[in-house]
Motif scaffolding. Structure first.
Motif, PDB file in Angstrom:
ATOM      1  N   LEU A   1       0.924  -1.131  -0.145  1.00  0.00           N
ATOM      2  CA  LEU A   1      -0.152   0.142   0.070  1.00  0.00           C
ATOM      3  C   LEU A   1       0.821   1.214  -0.038  1.00  0.00           C
ATOM      4  O   LEU A   1       0.489   2.077  -0.798  1.00  0.00           O
TER       5      LEU A   1
ATOM      6  N   SER B   1      -5.239  -3.877   6.094  1.00  0.00           N
ATOM      7  CA  SER B   1      -5.071  -2.424   5.995  1.00  0.00           C
ATOM      8  C   SER B   1      -5.028  -1.941   7.350  1.00  0.00           C
ATOM      9  O   SER B   1      -4.554  -0.643   7.498  1.00  0.00           O
TER      10      SER B   1
ATOM     11  N   THR C   1      -5.949   1.745  -0.945  1.00  0.00           N
ATOM     12  CA  THR C   1      -6.581   0.648  -1.501  1.00  0.00           C
ATOM     13  C   THR C   1      -7.325   0.852  -2.781  1.00  0.00           C
ATOM     14  O   THR C   1      -7.179   0.045  -3.794  1.00  0.00           O
TER      15      THR C   1
ATOM     16  N   TYR D   1      -4.457   0.714  -5.125  1.00  0.00           N
ATOM     17  CA  TYR D   1      -3.892  -0.900  -5.582  1.00  0.00           C
ATOM     18  C   TYR D   1      -4.909  -1.555  -6.337  1.00  0.00           C
ATOM     19  O   TYR D   1      -4.723  -2.328  -7.171  1.00  0.00           O
TER      20      TYR D   1
END
Length: 405
Positions: free
Chosen positions: A53, A291, A360, A363
């Motif tokens: 991340l 995360s 996120t 990604y």
């Protein structure tokens, strides 16, 4: 682009081997109450995901800074990065990568000299919420052997031993109320956190939500004086000292076991069903358990300045909700208990979950394309919902091709 202290610190931290707890070099793992034994593999995966991340977020920021592209794919990446910075941090740029709006947030993302600024490290990492006990400030302080601290047969209160922290208890940076002492039984040391937190930290519920993790700042070594009454000599001034304490991070069992989110890791997310643009699937449904580590590292690496004082730009928690995070970046999120006032958009750069949503979303764009003849078909979560990459400007793709790219 000038790399931020946040990004450089995380990058250095993640460069270490993460095959076992002993190799996750950024953390100490106290044994006893709250210990992480048995979670070696999942913590290694979480640290690896945090690095991915981090890598993606830095790459996206570099793309916007450089504004260099010669293919449609490169332009799409550049455009997506710009739009994500707008959607999650409220930052807008012109076609030469000059900031047009919310320059302060861009500076927060880039500011820093790259030094690890915590007064001492590694940080302590725990994996269970039953780590110790809360005490009132007036309680007699405990020493490292868990005995009462006594001077001239008089107990020294926690308030007396930690006068600076006590004085800041109402104004210190906490998302969870007035600061109170919490004695870590496995370390025989105090940490300090908000009084809205339960004794079992992971059992805390706030606004109906579960606790996933928590970062608790440490403190610098200090000395103070207090006056006690000696039976023979009367009032006597006594010097008291305490040692530096590292920051403490907690990742709760519900996150480590994957019972909260649909996906445990980024690999699980990309192995799942690809999300079609326009499907209405919310970004909150693909955020991974891993995360949470990235979220806590954002707190951890923005807490201190180089002179061992609390950073005025420390990233805290204003909201965890995806819709409210978008509103925060737009500068329209109402301040709780004051509906006539709203947070300025700069607060998005001070909210840890906005970093998670941005990273996120990026990604997913880079790693989770849908089944399509169009190679640039991954969904982009510009504002929490999946869209095609050139949304909301449908002419963007055509204009790019018309320019000869």
């Amino acid at each position: 682009m000038g790399t931020t202290s946040l990004w450089l610190i995380i990058g250095l931290m993640m460069s270490r081997s993460v095959s076992a707890l002993s190799n996750i070099g950024y953390f100490d793992f106290p044994t006893g109450a709250g210990e992480c034994t048995g979670n070696e593999d999942v913590l290694a995966d979480f640290m690896a995901d945090a690095k991915d991340l981090y890598d993606g977020m830095v790459a996206a920021m570099d793309l916007v800074s450089d504004a260099a592209f010669s293919t449609e794919e490169e332009y799409a990446d550049y455009y997506v990065a710009r739009q994500l910075l707008l959607g999650w941090f409220g930052i807008t740029f012109d076609d030469h990568s000059n900031v047009v709006d919310n320059a302060e947030s861009w500076e927060i993302l880039q500011d820093g000299d790259g030094d690890l600024t915590a007064p001492t490290y590694p940080a302590n990492l725990f994996c269970e919420g039953s780590m110790g006990n809360f005490f009132d400030w007036s309680a007699v302080a405990l020493d490292v052997d868990e005995n009462n601290i006594m001077v001239e047969d008089q107990g020294v209160s926690i308030e007396t031993l930690y006068p600076t922290i006590y004085a800041q208890r109402n104004s210190a940076s906490s998302s969870f109320g007035t600061i109170k002492p919490y004695y870590l039984s496995s370390m025989n040391r105090y940490i300090f956190m908000g009084n809205q937190i339960d004794q079992d930290i992971c059992a805390t519920t706030l606004n109906g939500g579960e606790m996933y993790g928590l970062t608790m700042p440490g403190y610098v070594a200090s000395e103070t004086t207090t006056t006690v009454t000696d039976a023979a000599e009367g009032p006597v001034e006594v010097e008291l000292t305490y040692d530096v304490m590292a920051d403490t991070v907690l990742i709760c069992p519900n996150i480590l076991t994957g019972t909260v989110f649909q996906y445990l890791t980024l690999a699980d997310m990309t192995a799942g069903t690809a999300i079609e643009p326009g499907s209405g699937t919310g970004l909150n449904t693909i955020v991974t358990s891993s995360s949470t580590m990235f979220h806590e590292l954002i707190h951890l690496t923005t807490t201190w300045t180089s002179d061992d004082s609390i950073n005025p730009h420390v990233v805290v928690d204003y909201t965890y909700d995806v819709g409210e995070a978008v509103q925060l970046a737009e500068g329209i999120l109402e301040i709780p208990n004051d509906p006539d006032e709203v947070y300025d958009a700069v607060y998005a750069a001070l909210n840890a979950q906005n970093y998670v949503f941005f990273a996120t979303a990026w990604y997913n764009w880079k790693n989770n394309p849908v089944s399509s003849d169009d190679e640039l078909s991954a969904a982009v979560f510009f504002a929490g919902l999946p869209e095609v990459w050139y949304w909301p400007i449908a002419s963007e793709k055509k204009a790019f091709k018309d320019a000869g790219f």
